[in-house]
Design an enzyme around this catalytic site. Structure first.
Site, PDB file in Angstrom:
ATOM      1  N   ASP A 173       3.347   0.345  12.183  1.00 13.53           N
ATOM      2  CA  ASP A 173       1.893  -0.166  11.447  1.00 13.53           C
ATOM      3  C   ASP A 173       1.858  -1.709  11.992  1.00 13.53           C
ATOM      4  OD1 ASP A 173       1.614   2.313  10.669  1.00 13.53           O
ATOM      5  OD2 ASP A 173       2.595   1.591   8.350  1.00 13.53           O
ATOM      6  N   ARG A 201      -0.715  15.123  13.462  1.00 11.72           N
ATOM      7  CA  ARG A 201       0.028  14.610  11.981  1.00 11.72           C
ATOM      8  C   ARG A 201       0.780  15.991  11.317  1.00 11.72           C
ATOM      9  NH1 ARG A 201      -2.212   8.896   9.666  1.00 11.72           N
ATOM     10  NH2 ARG A 201      -0.181   9.134   8.837  1.00 11.72           N
ATOM     11  N   CYS A 252      -5.284   7.924   8.890  1.00 10.06           N
ATOM     12  CA  CYS A 252      -5.565   7.482  10.168  1.00 10.06           C
ATOM     13  C   CYS A 252      -5.209   8.543  11.377  1.00 10.06           C
ATOM     14  CB  CYS A 252      -4.771   6.278  10.656  1.00 10.06           C
ATOM     15  SG  CYS A 252      -5.237   4.676   9.714  1.00 10.06           S
ATOM     16  N   ARG A 291      -9.323   0.119   3.691  1.00  7.87           N
ATOM     17  CA  ARG A 291      -8.405   0.974   3.295  1.00  7.87           C
ATOM     18  C   ARG A 291      -7.091   0.249   2.960  1.00  7.87           C
ATOM     19  NH1 ARG A 291      -6.766   5.215   6.976  1.00  7.87           N
ATOM     20  NH2 ARG A 291      -5.284   5.176   5.292  1.00  7.87           N
ATOM     21  N   LYS A 341       0.794  -1.259  -0.074  1.00  5.85           N
ATOM     22  CA  LYS A 341      -0.116   0.075   0.099  1.00  5.85           C
ATOM     23  C   LYS A 341       0.683   1.386   0.143  1.00  5.85           C
ATOM     24  CE  LYS A 341      -2.059   1.676   4.044  1.00  5.85           C
ATOM     25  NZ  LYS A 341      -1.835   3.121   4.274  1.00  5.85           N
ATOM     26  N   ASN A 342       1.973   1.428   0.644  1.00 11.87           N
ATOM     27  CA  ASN A 342       2.309   2.597   1.224  1.00 11.87           C
ATOM     28  C   ASN A 342       3.561   3.048  -0.007  1.00 11.87           C
ATOM     29  OD1 ASN A 342       0.902   3.334   3.065  1.00 11.87           O
ATOM     30  ND2 ASN A 342       2.324   2.678   4.608  1.00 11.87           N
TER      31      ASN A 342
END
Ligand code: EPU
Length: 428
Positions: A305, A122, A117, A397, A22-23
């Site tokens: 994570d 952030r 999230c 997600r 994903k990232n």
């Protein structure tokens, strides 16, 4: 409304294939804008965050065509817009990568403040500091980040803390800057290296990705390429944690074992038996789980994570385990939900103390964010009776085919879709 209904108690056996990261995908897809042309990306995960990035790409004028379930063709020739509005950016952190890629191609970008999230504050000050060093004017007005420059100029940038997002964003702009950019205290995650490899394949000149000093020699033109994205380290780690929690024997396939070393080490200490092969990892657990302390850190430390999933595993270990969150200010919001299942976890600031070994019992819970949701599924797989997990859009997600993959390993989990306004009885 949708929810997962999980009946705990089954051990997991079999094989599971890991999809693309994903990232990495959410950085590499916006990076295609840097070349005016066609890219084919393989190993793209079919998750909501990627769908959101595709939506933005199309809105900017790109042609995005799925060639098969995990391969996409993107043509950025006709991208001519530089605005990413709130409605498209608000669901996802990675929407801010359009700042770097649009700056690199057009010298300007307006992107809404990102979502994602909620782990406390952030900030994006390091992204802005990096862009300003490259000669970009940045202002924030009415929730929009507006950036523009006449000319990107290479610079020496020292990040005040290790930031995945700032490293990626500044790299995206710097590949097209005039001269040399040096990023110090850069993030070293596997997806940073994957992005650098992708950009180098497009004609960029980036050296040192994967270390904390990255050197970027700017180039004028990048071209389209075919590229396969790395496997998802956290998806793999989540299945590894699930097997460690339930017991059983699973081969986790299509992984890069080196990316999983910190996870492997902690799961082994917790009592799992782990065997590494070239591109797969076998996880077995027959004996009892053991207590372990974990501190999350930037790569190559234990990934934040995987922190909630590890907490779910350690609720089953005899004795006291301590988890220290070293990346985010507030990543323990899920603890109340695990405690609802009968876990005994106390949080003080960035430290969670887990008194393990008390059997969990099914209950209605809700996912508070993506990895928290994965942790609840793992806990539910070990709990006696039925657990209903709400707010599963967070989980989707980041995990494709989560239910199907767990079912194939023998888990009792199903997704129920109910008309709005209806809900399931709380105890089934
Ligand atoms: N930070 C700042 N200023 C900045 C940027 C970051 O103070 O300008 C701080 C953050 O507040 C945090 C730390 O630096 O305390 C690290 O943040 P980082 O920038 O590395 O995180 P991110 O880029 O926003 C990515 C992943 C997250 C993952 C973190 C850490 C993406 C899209 N997101 O976020 O992934 O937790 O790196 O590894 O790549 C997830 O996949 O579940 C997820 C949340």
């Amino acid at each position: 409304m949708e929810k997962y209904v999980v009946t705990g108690g089954s051990k997991l056996y079999g094989e599971v294939d890991i999809y693309g990261a994903k990232n990495a995908a959410v950085a590499i897809i916006p990076a295609t804008i840097l070349a005016k042309g066609r890219c084919v990306l393989e190993n793209i995960p079919g998750i909501i965050d990627v769908a959101g990035i595709f939506h933005i790409m199309r809105d900017l004028g790109a042609q995005v065509k799925m060639l098969d379930k995990h391969t996409v063709e993107i043509d950025t020739t006709n991208v001519n817009d530089t605005l990413v509005p709130y409605e498209l950016a608000r669901h996802m952190r990675a929407s801010y990568y359009f700042l770097g890629s649009l700056l690199g191609r057009f010298g300007k970008a307006s992107v809404s403040m990102p979502g994602g999230c909620c782990f406390g504050v952030r900030p994006i000050d390091q992204h802005i500091k990096g862009f300003e060093a490259l000669g970009v004017d940045v202002s924030i007005d009415h929730g929009m980040i507006n950036a523009h420059t006449q000319r990107l100029t290479g610079a020496h940038i020292y990040f005040d803390m290790v930031s995945v997002g700032a490293t990626i964003n500044v790299m995206l702009a710097a590949v097209k800057a005039t001269g040399l950019t040096v990023l110090e205290n850069a993030a070293k995650e596997p997806h940073i290296v994957d992005l650098a490899n992708f950009l180098n394949a497009m004609g960029a000149d980036i050296r040192g990705a994967g270390t904390d000093v990255i050197k970027i020699y700017g180039v004028d033109i990048l071209h389209g390429v075919n590229y396969a994205i790395i496997p998802d380290q956290i998806e793999a780690g989540t299945y590894m944690a699930a097997v460690a929690a339930t017991g059983g024997d699973v081969l986790v396939k299509n992984v890069i074992p080196k990316h999983l070393e910190s996870i492997t080490a902690k799961l082994a200490l917790a009592g799992a038996e782990i065997t590494e092969y070239d591109d797969s990892i076998r996880v077995r657990r027959e004996g009892p789980l053991k207590r372990v302390n974990v501190k999350t850190m930037p790569h190559p430390g234990f990934p934040t994570d995987m922190q909630p999933q590890m907490a779910a595993v350690l609720t089953g270990a005899q004795g006291t385990s301590i988890i220290t969150e070293g990346v985010w200010d507030n990543r323990f919001r899920y603890v109340d939900e695990l405690n609802r299942l009968g876990a005994s976890i106390q949080v003080d600031g960035k430290v969670a103390v887990i008194e393990g070994g008390t059997p969990l019992k099914g209950a209605p819970v809700k996912a508070t964010d993506l990895r928290a949701g994965a942790a609840l599924v793992i806990a539910a797989l070990t709990a006696e009776g039925v657990t209903e997990i709400e707010e599963i859009h967070h989980i989707e997600r980041g995990y494709e085919d989560f239910v199907e993959k767990l079912q194939a390993l023998g888990a009792s989990i199903e997704k129920r879709v109910l008309p709005d306004g209806l809900s399931l009885p709380k105890a089934l």
